[in-house]
Design a protein around this motif. Sequence first.
Motif, mmCIF file in Angstrom:
data_model
loop_
_atom_site.group_PDB
_atom_site.id
_atom_site.type_symbol
_atom_site.label_atom_id
_atom_site.label_comp_id
_atom_site.label_asym_id
_atom_site.label_seq_id
_atom_site.Cartn_x
_atom_site.Cartn_y
_atom_site.Cartn_z
ATOM 1 N N UNK A 322 1.566 -3.827 2.848
ATOM 2 C CA UNK A 322 2.094 -5.131 2.535
ATOM 3 C C UNK A 322 3.207 -5.038 1.654
ATOM 4 N N UNK A 323 4.278 -4.874 2.056
ATOM 5 C CA UNK A 323 5.405 -4.718 1.225
ATOM 6 C C UNK A 323 6.214 -6.140 1.223
ATOM 7 N N UNK A 324 6.564 -6.608 0.015
ATOM 8 C CA UNK A 324 7.464 -8.016 -0.165
ATOM 9 C C UNK A 324 8.433 -7.936 -1.331
ATOM 10 N N UNK A 356 9.377 -7.474 -6.774
ATOM 11 C CA UNK A 356 9.041 -6.194 -5.682
ATOM 12 C C UNK A 356 7.534 -6.006 -5.452
ATOM 13 N N UNK A 357 6.922 -6.086 -4.580
ATOM 14 C CA UNK A 357 5.481 -5.532 -4.422
ATOM 15 C C UNK A 357 5.168 -4.848 -3.332
ATOM 16 N N UNK A 358 4.156 -3.963 -3.478
ATOM 17 C CA UNK A 358 3.633 -3.075 -2.372
ATOM 18 C C UNK A 358 2.178 -3.030 -2.458
ATOM 19 N N UNK A 359 1.423 -3.152 -1.441
ATOM 20 C CA UNK A 359 -0.070 -2.925 -1.522
ATOM 21 C C UNK A 359 -0.216 -2.184 -0.057
ATOM 22 N N UNK A 360 -1.090 -1.158 -0.570
ATOM 23 C CA UNK A 360 -1.509 -0.230 0.630
ATOM 24 C C UNK A 360 -3.259 0.038 0.312
ATOM 25 N N UNK A 361 -3.746 -0.320 1.529
ATOM 26 C CA UNK A 361 -5.347 -0.280 1.435
ATOM 27 C C UNK A 361 -5.920 0.536 2.750
ATOM 28 N N UNK A 384 -7.476 1.205 -2.418
ATOM 29 C CA UNK A 384 -6.541 0.139 -2.842
ATOM 30 C C UNK A 384 -5.348 0.622 -3.991
ATOM 31 N N UNK A 385 -4.194 0.707 -3.471
ATOM 32 C CA UNK A 385 -2.852 1.000 -4.328
ATOM 33 C C UNK A 385 -2.074 -0.126 -4.319
ATOM 34 N N UNK A 386 -1.867 -0.862 -5.351
ATOM 35 C CA UNK A 386 -1.035 -2.022 -5.534
ATOM 36 C C UNK A 386 0.071 -1.727 -6.670
ATOM 37 N N UNK A 387 1.213 -2.093 -6.227
ATOM 38 C CA UNK A 387 2.480 -2.093 -7.422
ATOM 39 C C UNK A 387 3.039 -3.314 -7.119
ATOM 40 N N UNK A 388 3.389 -3.893 -8.576
ATOM 41 C CA UNK A 388 4.171 -5.180 -8.756
ATOM 42 C C UNK A 388 5.019 -5.021 -9.791
ATOM 43 N N UNK A 389 6.386 -5.162 -9.539
ATOM 44 C CA UNK A 389 7.426 -4.870 -10.557
ATOM 45 C C UNK A 389 8.135 -6.295 -10.722
ATOM 46 N N UNK A 390 8.253 -6.938 -11.741
ATOM 47 C CA UNK A 390 9.296 -7.981 -11.857
ATOM 48 C C UNK A 390 10.404 -7.637 -13.100
#
Length: 451
Positions: A322-324, A356-361, A384-390
């Motif tokens: 799930x990228x956004x 920018x977000x990215x979620x891998x499960x 679960x591996x989640x990255x969220x950068x603002x």
Amino acid sequence: MIRLFTLLLLLLSIVSFGQITGKITDSDGGPLPGASAAFYQNEELVTGVTSNADGTFEVKIPKGKYVLKVSFIAFQTYTKALEVGESPIDLGEIALLEANTALEEVTVSAQANLMEFKQDKRIYNVSKDLSNIGSNASDILNNVPSVTVGVEGEISLRGSENVRILIDGKPSGLVGSDPATALRLLQGNMIERIEVITNPSARYDAEGEAGIINIVLKKDDRKGMNGTFDANVGYPHNYGASAGINYRTGKFNWFANGSINHRQSPGGGYTNQDFYLETADSSYSQYTTRDHLRSETGATIRLGADYSLTPTQTLTGTFLYNPSRGTNNTKLTYDTYDEFGNFLNSTFREDEELEVEQNIEADLHYEKVLVGKDHKLTADFKFQDSDDHEDSDILQEMVDQNREFFQYVNNQEDERTILLQTDYVKPFSDKKRLEMGAKATLRDIVNNYSV
């Protein structure tokens, strides 16, 4: 009369019965309740019995030679010749082999209600409501009774925002750090149903929530190849598309879902505040105008497969990506006036934010259906591996003083989670059931904030 009684005793002495016992199982030793054990003579059925919940059976049959046929749906028929005498016969375990040939398709159709009420939850069947076509998860939740979605996308249950959102009954980075944005990007075509749990049992974490909202994603069970495709266009700037495909063959059920969505949300507002201080010459008023433009683009890809280990055991593996990417540009103007309405000063502030977000499960789920309705044992392993950068560029300008200030803000929120969980559910009635299990969570959280 005495002669008739003597004749009956003579007949009973001639026709004596033998007792036969056994247990019907699958190749792994698991019991097969409801399996059929039939006894034939000259290809004609003499008697038969079905196995109990633990797979055992017991039958009394007249002495003689028989052919025993043990059968169960989706398994090969077991055949054995028997000679029944006065001594009891214990056949032990009769292990049936799974059939290699596919059964003809049997279709059982039923119409689920739009809203169902269970012991501890309410179920909203999303796919049964045609008004959900082209909607996202946030729009759908706003149609669920007792659930409210605010202007900024915040979720509240029965008036409280202290609500937990699960995906397929487990925590998910899909709605992790920013549930409002994630739910707007999750297309309704991927959702099977929504469960509102207002009285969570011991199976769920006790964290003082007002309740739990569980979003169950689609997984088609129909035989063969099936697929759906949806697209939506809205104003202002709301475009989305989603697709799902399912292929069931033999012991495997393959499924894939995907969605992509882009939307822009313009908005604004103003406030007028009057400040009355102790001294009249210190009183003032402030007029604030606000304009913002939020833009969001995201996608969700979900792949998985079910494998039927036995008729009562299933292993499911899923992978989700799930990228956004989103921007949020805000412009604020503060105009200050004295108590007589005379202009004093003006401040302008602009915030350009990029997220920018990215979620891998990855998830592995085991389920064993036990005897009785909703009686089951499950086990889960999830990574679960989640990255969220603002990143934010902020400009603040004192208009009357010709002064400018610049700020750069960086916010990093990363999380790695490993979940191990097993649950056992045993209903006793519609109002009573036993639930127990064990859970372990390993989390590595990184949160860096700099200005």
